[in-house]
Design a protein around this motif. Structure first.
Motif, PDB file in Angstrom:
ATOM      1  N   UNK A   8      -0.495   8.856 -37.700  1.00 49.63           N
ATOM      2  CA  UNK A   8      -1.874   8.722 -38.151  1.00 49.63           C
ATOM      3  C   UNK A   8      -2.767   8.702 -36.912  1.00 49.63           C
ATOM      4  N   UNK A   9      -4.050   8.816 -37.117  1.00 52.36           N
ATOM      5  CA  UNK A   9      -4.982   8.815 -35.992  1.00 52.36           C
ATOM      6  C   UNK A   9      -4.897   7.491 -35.232  1.00 52.36           C
ATOM      7  N   UNK A  10      -4.818   6.377 -35.965  1.00 54.29           N
ATOM      8  CA  UNK A  10      -4.720   5.068 -35.306  1.00 54.29           C
ATOM      9  C   UNK A  10      -3.448   4.946 -34.489  1.00 54.29           C
ATOM     10  N   UNK A 181     -26.033   4.244 -40.982  1.00 48.93           N
ATOM     11  CA  UNK A 181     -24.710   4.563 -41.500  1.00 48.93           C
ATOM     12  C   UNK A 181     -23.888   5.351 -40.495  1.00 48.93           C
ATOM     13  N   UNK A 182     -24.520   6.351 -39.875  1.00 47.81           N
ATOM     14  CA  UNK A 182     -23.805   7.208 -38.919  1.00 47.81           C
ATOM     15  C   UNK A 182     -23.377   6.443 -37.669  1.00 47.81           C
ATOM     16  N   UNK A 183     -24.264   5.590 -37.153  1.00 46.08           N
ATOM     17  CA  UNK A 183     -23.917   4.816 -35.962  1.00 46.08           C
ATOM     18  C   UNK A 183     -22.725   3.918 -36.244  1.00 46.08           C
ATOM     19  N   UNK A 184     -22.752   3.269 -37.409  1.00 46.75           N
ATOM     20  CA  UNK A 184     -21.665   2.368 -37.771  1.00 46.75           C
ATOM     21  C   UNK A 184     -20.338   3.112 -37.875  1.00 46.75           C
ATOM     22  N   UNK A 185     -20.367   4.289 -38.491  1.00 45.14           N
ATOM     23  CA  UNK A 185     -19.146   5.079 -38.636  1.00 45.14           C
ATOM     24  C   UNK A 185     -18.618   5.542 -37.279  1.00 45.14           C
ATOM     25  N   UNK A 186     -19.498   6.023 -36.423  1.00 45.53           N
ATOM     26  CA  UNK A 186     -19.061   6.521 -35.114  1.00 45.53           C
ATOM     27  C   UNK A 186     -18.502   5.392 -34.257  1.00 45.53           C
ATOM     28  N   UNK A 187     -19.039   4.193 -34.408  1.00 45.65           N
ATOM     29  CA  UNK A 187     -18.570   3.063 -33.604  1.00 45.65           C
ATOM     30  C   UNK A 187     -17.193   2.589 -34.029  1.00 45.65           C
ATOM     31  N   UNK A 188     -16.887   2.701 -35.328  1.00 46.58           N
ATOM     32  CA  UNK A 188     -15.599   2.216 -35.814  1.00 46.58           C
ATOM     33  C   UNK A 188     -14.518   3.289 -35.795  1.00 46.58           C
ATOM     34  N   UNK A 189     -14.889   4.547 -36.035  1.00 40.88           N
ATOM     35  CA  UNK A 189     -13.868   5.584 -36.170  1.00 40.88           C
ATOM     36  C   UNK A 189     -13.277   6.027 -34.837  1.00 40.88           C
ATOM     37  N   UNK A 190     -13.971   5.810 -33.761  1.00 40.84           N
ATOM     38  CA  UNK A 190     -13.454   6.246 -32.463  1.00 40.84           C
ATOM     39  C   UNK A 190     -12.518   5.224 -31.832  1.00 40.84           C
ATOM     40  N   UNK A 191     -12.445   4.030 -32.442  1.00 39.70           N
ATOM     41  CA  UNK A 191     -11.740   2.903 -31.834  1.00 39.70           C
ATOM     42  C   UNK A 191     -10.452   2.586 -32.584  1.00 39.70           C
ATOM     43  N   UNK A 192      -9.443   2.089 -31.850  1.00 38.49           N
ATOM     44  CA  UNK A 192      -8.188   1.684 -32.459  1.00 38.49           C
ATOM     45  C   UNK A 192      -8.320   0.395 -33.233  1.00 38.49           C
ATOM     46  N   UNK A 193      -7.344   0.077 -34.099  1.00 41.97           N
ATOM     47  CA  UNK A 193      -7.445  -1.068 -35.008  1.00 41.97           C
ATOM     48  C   UNK A 193      -7.572  -2.418 -34.311  1.00 41.97           C
ATOM     49  N   UNK A 309      -7.235   2.119 -40.247  1.00 41.53           N
ATOM     50  CA  UNK A 309      -8.454   2.458 -40.974  1.00 41.53           C
ATOM     51  C   UNK A 309      -8.132   3.355 -42.152  1.00 41.53           C
ATOM     52  N   UNK A 310      -7.228   4.286 -41.989  1.00 39.21           N
ATOM     53  CA  UNK A 310      -6.815   5.119 -43.098  1.00 39.21           C
ATOM     54  C   UNK A 310      -5.807   4.344 -43.930  1.00 39.21           C
ATOM     55  N   UNK A 311      -6.241   3.223 -44.437  1.00 38.89           N
ATOM     56  CA  UNK A 311      -5.327   2.307 -45.098  1.00 38.89           C
ATOM     57  C   UNK A 311      -5.018   2.703 -46.518  1.00 38.89           C
ATOM     58  N   UNK A 312      -5.714   3.676 -47.053  1.00 44.63           N
ATOM     59  CA  UNK A 312      -5.442   4.144 -48.396  1.00 44.63           C
ATOM     60  C   UNK A 312      -5.085   5.623 -48.314  1.00 44.63           C
ATOM     61  N   UNK A 313      -3.975   5.897 -47.632  1.00 43.01           N
ATOM     62  CA  UNK A 313      -3.592   7.286 -47.407  1.00 43.01           C
ATOM     63  C   UNK A 313      -2.265   7.576 -48.072  1.00 43.01           C
ATOM     64  N   UNK A 314      -2.063   8.821 -48.400  1.00 44.24           N
ATOM     65  CA  UNK A 314      -0.804   9.202 -49.014  1.00 44.24           C
ATOM     66  C   UNK A 314      -0.363  10.559 -48.496  1.00 44.24           C
ATOM     67  N   UNK A 315       0.937  10.687 -48.282  1.00 46.39           N
ATOM     68  CA  UNK A 315       1.483  11.913 -47.717  1.00 46.39           C
ATOM     69  C   UNK A 315       2.760  12.289 -48.446  1.00 46.39           C
ATOM     70  N   UNK A 467     -15.132  -4.360 -42.002  1.00 47.73           N
ATOM     71  CA  UNK A 467     -14.242  -4.722 -43.110  1.00 47.73           C
ATOM     72  C   UNK A 467     -14.308  -3.682 -44.222  1.00 47.73           C
ATOM     73  N   UNK A 468     -15.524  -3.235 -44.538  1.00 52.77           N
ATOM     74  CA  UNK A 468     -15.694  -2.252 -45.608  1.00 52.77           C
ATOM     75  C   UNK A 468     -15.085  -0.909 -45.231  1.00 52.77           C
ATOM     76  N   UNK A 469     -15.370  -0.446 -44.016  1.00 49.93           N
ATOM     77  CA  UNK A 469     -14.867   0.873 -43.610  1.00 49.93           C
ATOM     78  C   UNK A 469     -13.350   0.904 -43.551  1.00 49.93           C
ATOM     79  N   UNK A 470     -12.721  -0.233 -43.260  1.00 48.32           N
ATOM     80  CA  UNK A 470     -11.259  -0.296 -43.183  1.00 48.32           C
ATOM     81  C   UNK A 470     -10.598  -0.223 -44.547  1.00 48.32           C
ATOM     82  N   UNK A 471     -11.380  -0.338 -45.608  1.00 46.89           N
ATOM     83  CA  UNK A 471     -10.827  -0.300 -46.950  1.00 46.89           C
ATOM     84  C   UNK A 471     -10.800   1.104 -47.546  1.00 46.89           C
ATOM     85  N   UNK A 472     -11.370   2.094 -46.819  1.00 42.57           N
ATOM     86  CA  UNK A 472     -11.464   3.438 -47.386  1.00 42.57           C
ATOM     87  C   UNK A 472     -11.008   4.477 -46.376  1.00 42.57           C
TER      88      UNK A 472
END
Length: 488
Positions: A8-10, A181-193, A309-315, A467-472
């Motif tokens: 996964x990305x993380x 919204x965009x700033x929040x997403x960019x700040x969390x998605x580029x970083x490890x858990x 972050x991709x905690x609801x993933x399926x493969x 917390x919210x972004x980590x749920x989706x």
């Protein structure tokens, strides 16, 4: 059945690239600079619309008008001002927009209605940019929102009427919601858990810095046109960051844009002085039977939960599109009838997740939490002008409380966990706001409780976005965040 394995990305960040190295810090810092402009946009109205009556920005037209002079010299001119005829007084200063458009007495409601209009725009913008972020990424919507704000704020500087100002404020709200919204997403998605909570809180601290800059400017240059111009100029200057802020590699991978994603990831690894992954990266997931791994578990929805972050993933073992770049194999898992470049419509959909009763109930609780925290937090700040004492001092104290709350959250977020900090902030902020509302006539107590209320709300809201972004999962994260921002 034979299952495909991959990172996964993380996992790629944790094992190879680094979770929060200099490369990620650079991205978070540059994106967070736009919080400065965002803070100006949200809170400039506090100082642009200060009550001109109580601040005695008017004068009696006749020096012998005893009735007018009595009101002017009273401790609270607002009590008798509206009983005076319009011919008895005139404005001595129009540095407040309330004086410029005569928003007093029977038209006083129009001042706060502009704030309401701003949040109507935010409601619309959160939904619009939630969709745009999932479709076009984080970078283009971020700077598109910033450009929209800049244009509207420049237009507000030369506003010919109150209703023009109101319309501009609504459109500004649309852009401000997208920008946040965009700033929040960019700040969390580029970083490890392991560092995501810290990165998110550190990013939000730039809002507080923007508030300090705003109150300092407002105390020096009080005219509403200049304050509005400053907000416009900050957003216009933010557009210069476009070449230096990369697109979210996590989002690029979720869309199957392998070459671009790896280029971003490679740049981060170069700055971090680390290596690129040597194992396949999972870029998109299909909708069928999940892959069972040691670090996750599967529920009856067919979604694999993990700590990433991709905690609801399926493969599963599906047709794939693979490529190699810089020694890294990227595997894009698509449904049988999907094109080579997958989209979020080919994978997980937000409405599919919400069909599960557990996820739906969690979403409803989060909606209520977002509404409560931001309603209280913004309400305290936007109402600071009505609190006793200097509005500049009160606003500064609230900004200081917010900065302290961010520091506390940053220290505790990975020790107590997101849930506990949000709960503590809700309890503290709620109790203080209730106390403030019931402390009528006790001015010092009201001011102190308002600051404590702001502290509690800021402590919880600093963690709520993470917390919210980590749920989706990535394909629907922006849509989900847009939905929760609408509640805010």
């Amino acid at each position: 059945m034979l299952y495909k394995e991959g990172l996964t990305f993380d996992e790629a960040l944790t094992r190879y690239v680094g979770e929060f190295g200099l490369g990620q810090k650079k991205t978070v810092f540059l994106a967070s600079l736009l919080w400065l402009a965002n803070a100006f946009v949200f809170f400039v109205w506090v100082f642009a619309s200060l009550d001109p009556v109580s601040r005695q920005h008017w004068r009696c037209n006749a020096p012998t008008d005893d009735a007018c002079l009595e009101v002017f010299n009273s401790s609270d001119p607002k009590h008798g001002f509206c009983q005076l005829s319009r011919s008895q007084w005139s404005w001595s200063s129009t540095e407040s927009i309330a004086a410029h458009f005569n928003l007093v007495c029977q038209d006083a409601w129009k001042v706060q209605f502009v704030n309401t209009a701003m949040f109507i725009g935010c409601f619309v913008g959160a939904g619009i940019f939630g969709q745009l972020n999932d479709r076009f990424g984080r970078r283009r919507p971020l700077f598109g929102a910033t450009a929209l704000i800049a244009v509207c704020m420049f237009a507000s500087c030369v506003s010919p009427s109150y209703w023009f100002t109101l319309a501009a404020r609504i459109i500004t709200g649309i852009g401000a919601a997208g920008q946040s919204q965009c700033i929040m997403l960019m700040s969390t998605e580029t970083t490890g858990p392991s560092f995501r909570g810290l990165a998110s809180v550190a990013s939000l601290a730039f809002i507080t810095l923007g508030e300090f800059l705003l109150v300092g400017l407002a105390a020096t240059v009080a005219h509403w046109r200049y304050l509005t111009l400053a907000a416009a100029a900050l957003n216009a200057a933010g557009l210069l960051l476009y070449p230096f802020v990369p697109e979210s590699a996590r989002w690029l991978l979720s869309k199957g844009r392998k070459e671009e994603a790896l280029a971003v990831l490679r740049n981060i690894s170069v700055i971090n002085h680390t290596s690129m992954p040597t194992e396949p990266l999972i870029a998109m997931h299909s909708k069928h039977t999940p892959e069972h791994r040691n670090q996750g578990h599967t529920n009856h929805t067919g979604l694999r939960h993990s700590s990433s972050t991709d905690s609801l993933s399926d493969v599963q073992d599906q047709p794939t599109d693979s490529s190699t770049k810089d020694g890294v194999v990227v595997t894009v898992r698509c449904p049988d009838d999907a094109s080579t470049e997958c989209s979020s419509e080919d994978g997980i959909r937000l409405r599919s997740l919400l069909r599960n009763s557990s996820l739906l109930s969690r979403a409803l609780v989060l909606l209520l939490t977002w509404f409560t925290l931001y309603f209280s937090g913004y309400g305290v700040v936007l109402g600071s002008g009505a609190l006793p004492g200097s509005v500049y001092m009160t606003f500064s104290l609230m900004a200081a409380a917010e900065l302290t709350a961010m520091c506390v959250s940053a220290f505790l977020v990975d020790r107590l966990g997101r849930h506990n900090i949000i709960t503590l902030g809700l309890l503290l902020g709620g109790a203080a706001c209730l106390g403030c509302a019931n402390a009528q006539g006790q001015q010092t107590v009201q001011a102190v409780l308002a600051v404590i209320g702001k502290f509690g709300c800021a402590m919880a809201s600093g963690v709520l976005g993470t917390y919210t972004s980590e749920n989706y999962p990535t394909p629907v994260r922006a849509t989900a965040m847009g939905m929760f921002n609408q509640a805010a």
